[in-house]
Design a protein around this motif. Structure first.
Motif, PDB file in Angstrom:
ATOM      1  N   CYS A   1     -22.186   1.306  56.590  1.00 16.91           N
ATOM      2  CA  CYS A   1     -21.686   0.227  57.447  1.00 16.91           C
ATOM      3  C   CYS A   1     -21.354   0.766  58.838  1.00 16.91           C
ATOM      4  O   CYS A   1     -21.097   1.958  59.011  1.00 16.91           O
ATOM      5  N   LYS A   2     -21.362  -0.127  59.799  1.00 17.69           N
ATOM      6  CA  LYS A   2     -20.988   0.243  61.172  1.00 17.69           C
ATOM      7  C   LYS A   2     -20.393  -0.981  61.842  1.00 17.69           C
ATOM      8  O   LYS A   2     -20.669  -2.107  61.447  1.00 17.69           O
ATOM      9  N   GLU A   3     -19.596  -0.712  62.860  1.00 20.73           N
ATOM     10  CA  GLU A   3     -18.950  -1.820  63.536  1.00 20.73           C
ATOM     11  C   GLU A   3     -19.956  -2.717  64.244  1.00 20.73           C
ATOM     12  O   GLU A   3     -20.897  -2.233  64.880  1.00 20.73           O
TER      13      GLU A   3
ATOM     14  N   LEU B   1     -16.527  -4.508  60.648  1.00 20.68           N
ATOM     15  CA  LEU B   1     -17.342  -3.566  59.896  1.00 20.68           C
ATOM     16  C   LEU B   1     -18.367  -4.337  59.079  1.00 20.68           C
ATOM     17  O   LEU B   1     -18.027  -5.202  58.275  1.00 20.68           O
TER      18      LEU B   1
ATOM     19  N   GLU C   1     -18.456   4.154  56.233  1.00 19.23           N
ATOM     20  CA  GLU C   1     -18.538   3.779  57.645  1.00 19.23           C
ATOM     21  C   GLU C   1     -19.202   4.887  58.445  1.00 19.23           C
ATOM     22  O   GLU C   1     -18.796   6.051  58.387  1.00 19.23           O
TER      23      GLU C   1
ATOM     24  N   GLN D   1     -19.864   6.821  61.751  1.00 17.70           N
ATOM     25  CA  GLN D   1     -19.252   7.073  63.051  1.00 17.70           C
ATOM     26  C   GLN D   1     -20.075   8.149  63.753  1.00 17.70           C
ATOM     27  O   GLN D   1     -20.220   9.261  63.236  1.00 17.70           O
TER      28      GLN D   1
END
Length: 879
Positions: A578-580, A623, A663, A665
């Protein structure tokens, strides 16, 4: 002296070329070593990959290389799930023919996969849209047809107005098409189905054979199959005497029935109201309810709606006539589509009855209260004692339900029955890009299967495949017109195509002998290699691909083509990356943070994230699963150019437990890139020493102090990494342990160089250094294969490192020298440290607070307390 720097762009292509040259990933089926079949779900070739896609391929490659080093003959193939809606929709977007779009996507994706150093046996590559593959998909269809498991009927189906095709129940998610998220409606069409319901009990029972599958997936399949035990009760239509059978799991409440609900799709509805004053209102309601879609109709929050048919049915247990309604919450797929309504003891019926002023009866009294219908504000659905129930007054339930069923059977009022939620599998599609269904319709002979020796039925190339609500093949006269294989007369081909799911339900068999022309697979070799030892893919396939594959394997087993009943011995389902995403609060549009991406805004304020911020428009972060549509994609190219494949692999594996979502980053890459640089520098600095000093066995009794501790830590690390791969799939903690081992090794006082003339103690110390570094490189090899090959070679090892054995450990040294301690910040585990057993509390505290991931959660905050439980855990409290 300046030393050679770590340069992934220089070393990685060279080692990939070397692996190809020596056929490192080629699997020789004649090899006598024990086999291990490691399989990653093959992808849809509908576009380029991003780093979120890479996780499962990297996971599979780690296992394949690890098993290779353990001495297994590893089968690790790859191919392309190239038919179906994803590929066709991608072709429509690009303006290309699906054949060309697929070929282009395959070329791009294959290059990307290779750039990661994924070791596949490309000699076994398959493409489900190639005639030499879909010939055998059509053969599989005929196996089901010949066994009476494939049939065509007019049926209400899920219809996607955007994709312009029918969908199986499993392809509808929350009332939306799983592909394009368009609301699904119902539509009557002649369709082909597979009788998967004939296998419902076996599919359910054989879940017990799948102990190496995630419990979550087994539970999802069990719930989807949905076995319910109860009774089949024949109510009677009052004005005709015709039976109206009803399945119920609560026959103990039969005396509380006050009306009956029919599903809007129930075939009896039109006849029941034909020619009556109720026909118009009822049929209007039916049309409206069927547009709602299944998910909307069963939602707890949906308003319960219905219409009276003007008809009554007779309850067999008390001869009472009760009104017959059509209700939106009644489903044709449950039981018979006729639902006896007991508003006193079913909340949906209760809400419906209160809305339409229908009577409520209490026939189950709770053990600690007395209910009256007029005072009830909700249905009572718990256990209790039967009341106003004829011969069963005072009977405890649910214990007494079997007695009620026995009574029904003895008095010809019903019988015990089992119902399944599972419905037959809809396999026909009104789209172009799929394998043609191998059926001919003849005016004289009826439905005729195409003989196996006439397969494949080829998909024509020159077709307008724009979705039109009818198969594009129906408009191709030269395809439709054919000769009946049975009588030789004029006939027409079936123009629907086979759902792409069937292509992926047997592909794991084809990998064994992908170039075999006279049959789909070699039965003897399939029996040797199947079931697949380890299957890796997303949990989203739990009730689609995985359930369908189990079904097809059981059919092929019953037909005598294979000798096993389950396709996959072990299953691993990876979490998503997942990513923002950035959301414009004014219009809700997802906007990209890339300055080069300038998409129109729905609220006409700004065209990208930066413009919005400059104009004072609030943008919030969320997210999300990494996806092009959400503007939060990280491409392979940008990461590989900056850090190389090994760093990308290492970060992807270290980002968190692989079964959980993680997540992404961008800043997280830096630490792992630095680690690989440190390892590189250590080896290069002592490259000459590895050649000057002959290898010698390390004698633990000759060691003392930190040298002895690190030697023991190396054995403990080997044990942990082995267990993390083999038993727990905790690649992230395995990597953390290796990094920790290098950290400890670098603390030891080494000479700058060795020539073999040093004192015995110094040579023994260098022996520990050599031992530890060699183990680190071999342990890292499955995770970061390029740099491991390079360093192994620089240390004087003969390539390939994957032809070396997996490191072994001494149990005694591993047990006594180290422990792994989780580090919590405010009750949540944020990292782990490996320390010597009984390490002093001050050192443990310092090391825990220095961890990068811990500092991320303690930075700028006041540390109130650090509690060290010796050899167990570190708890940090901040505010």
């Amino acid at each position: 002296m300046d030393r050679e720097r770590y340069d992934p762009a220089q070393i990685e292509p060279r080692w990939r070329a070397y692996w190809d040259e020596i056929g490192l990933s080629h699997c020789d089926l004649a090899d006598e070593r024990p086999g291990f079949y490691c399989l990653v779900m093959f992808p849809y070739p509908s576009g380029a990959l991003h780093v979120g896609h890479g996780r499962n391929y990297i996971l599979g490659d780690v296992v394949a290389r690890y098993k290779m080093m353990q001495g297994f003959n590893v089968l690790h193939p790859m191919g392309w799930d190239a038919f179906g809606l994803p590929a066709e929709n991608a072709a429509i977007r690009s303006g290309l023919h699906p054949r060309d779009s697929v070929a282009r996507s395959i070329a791009v994706m294959k290059k990307q996969i290779n750039s990661l150093g994924i070791g596949y046996d490309w000699d076994r590559e398959i493409n489900s849209s190639a005639p030499d593959y879909y010939k055998w998909t059509q053969w599989v269809f005929l196996q089901l047809y010949n066994r009476g498991l494939a049939y065509r009927k007019d049926a209400p189906i899920n219809w996607c107005p955007s994709c312009q095709t029918g969908l199986a129940n499993e392809e509808v998610v929350d009332g939306l098409c799983e592909r394009c998220e368009t609301p699904v409606v119902e539509r009557n069409l002649p369709q082909w189905f597979f009788k998967i319901t004939d296998y419902a009990e076996r599919l359910l029972d054989d879940l017990k054979l799948l102990g190496a599958w995630p419990e979550r997936v087994r539970l999802m399949q069990a719930n989807w199959i949905g076995r319910s035990e109860g009774a089949l009760v024949p109510f009677q239509v009052a004005h005709t005497g015709e039976p109206m059978p009803c399945f119920t799991t609560r026959p103990d409440t039969l005396w509380g029935v006050t009306f009956m609900s029919l599903a809007p799709e129930h075939p009896a509805v039109p006849e029941l109201v034909a020619g009556t004053e109720y026909e118009g209102p009822v049929m209007d309601f039916v049309a409206r309810a069927r547009k709602q879609g299944r998910e909307a109709r069963v939602a707890e929050t949906v308003e319960k709606e219905g219409v009276f048919t003007g008809r009554y049915v007779v309850n067999p247990v008390n001869a009472e006539g009760v009104p017959l309604w059509v209700a939106n919450y009644a489903l044709m797929e449950y039981g018979t589509g006729a639902v006896m309504a007991v508003p006193g003891h079913d909340q949906r019926d209760f809400e419906f009855a209160r809305q339409y002023d229908l009577p409520v009866k209490v026939v189950i009294q709770p053990p600690d209260a007395h209910l009256t219908a007029d005072e009830m504000v909700e249905a009572y659905e718990g256990p209790g004692v039967m009341a106003d129930s004829g011969p069963f007054d005072g009977t405890a339930v649910p214990e007494g339900i079997p007695r009620v069923i026995e009574y029904l059977a003895q008095n010809d009022m019903g019988k015990a029955d089992v119902n399944y939620r599972l419905r037959d599998w809809l396999v026909s599609r009104q789209r172009y890009w799929g394998a043609p269904i191998p059926i001919v319709r003849c005016p004289k002979c009826g439905t005729v299967p195409v003989p196996e020796d006439q397969l494949p039925v080829l998909l024509p190339d020159e077709v307008d495949f724009t979705p039109r609500g009818k198969s594009p093949l129906a408009f191709v006269e030269e395809f439709v017109r054919t000769v009946c294989p049975r009588c030789g007369g004029e006939a027409e081909r079936e123009t629907d195509t086979i759902a792409q799911w069937l292509c992926s339900c047997w592909y794991f068999l084809r990998y064994i002998s992908p170039r075999l022309q006279e049959k789909p697979f070699d039965r003897e070799q399939v029996g040797k290699w199947l079931p697949v030892d380890l299957y890796i893919g997303g949990v989203e396939h739990a009730v689609l691909h995985l359930l369908y594959s189990r079904f097809i394997v059981k059919v092929l087993k019953d037909a005598g083509h294979i000798g096993f009943v389950e396709p996959f011995s072990a299953l691993f389902t990876q979490g998503m990356i997942c990513k923002e995403s950035y959301i414009c609060t004014r219009c809700g549009k997802i906007v990209s943070d890339d300055p080069n991406v300038r998409e129109p805004c729905k609220c006409d304020v700004g065209v990208g994230l930066h413009e919005r911020l400059e104009q004072g428009v609030e943008v919030v972060a969320r997210l999300d699963k990494m996806s092009k549509s959400k503007g939060n994609v990280v491409t392979f190219d940008e990461v590989l150019e900056r850090y190389g494949a090994d760093t990308l692999r290492l970060y992807t594996l270290a980002i968190g437990p692989p079964e959980k979502d993680a997540e992404w980053q961008d800043s997280g890459m830096i630490g792992y890139y630095r680690f690989l640089n440190r390892l590189w520098d250590v080896v290069v600095a002592h490259e000459a020493d590895f050649k000057n000093v002959p290898p010698a066995a390390v004698r633990p009794e000759d060691l003392e102090g930190d040298w002895k501790r690190v030697y023991g830590l190396a054995h403990a690390t080997i044990k942990k990494v082995t267990d993390d791969i083999e038993k727990r799939w905790h690649f992230n903690t395995a990597i953390a342990a290796i990094i920790s081992l290098l950290n400890e090794l670098q603390k030891l006082p080494l000479r700058e160089s060795y020539d073999g003339t040093e004192a015995a103690q110094e040579l023994a110390q260098f022996g520990v250094f050599r031992f530890v570094i060699e183990r680190i490189v071999r342990l890292l090899a499955p995770f970061v294969p390029h740099i491991s090959e390079q360093l192994w070679s620089r240390m004087g090892g003969a390539p390939s490192v994957f032809r070396q054995s997996w490191p072994e450990y001494d149990e005694e040294s591993a047990r006594t020298e180290e422990v792994e301690m989780p580090v919590q910040v405010n009750g949540k585990v944020r990292d782990r440290i490996v320390v010597p057993r009984d390490e002093d509390e001050r050192t443990v505290r310092q090391r825990a607070l220095a961890l990068d991931n811990v500092r991320k959660y303690t930075g700028g905050k006041e540390i109130e307390q650090v509690v060290v439980v010796p050899n167990r855990i570190v708890n940090i409290v901040v505010r």
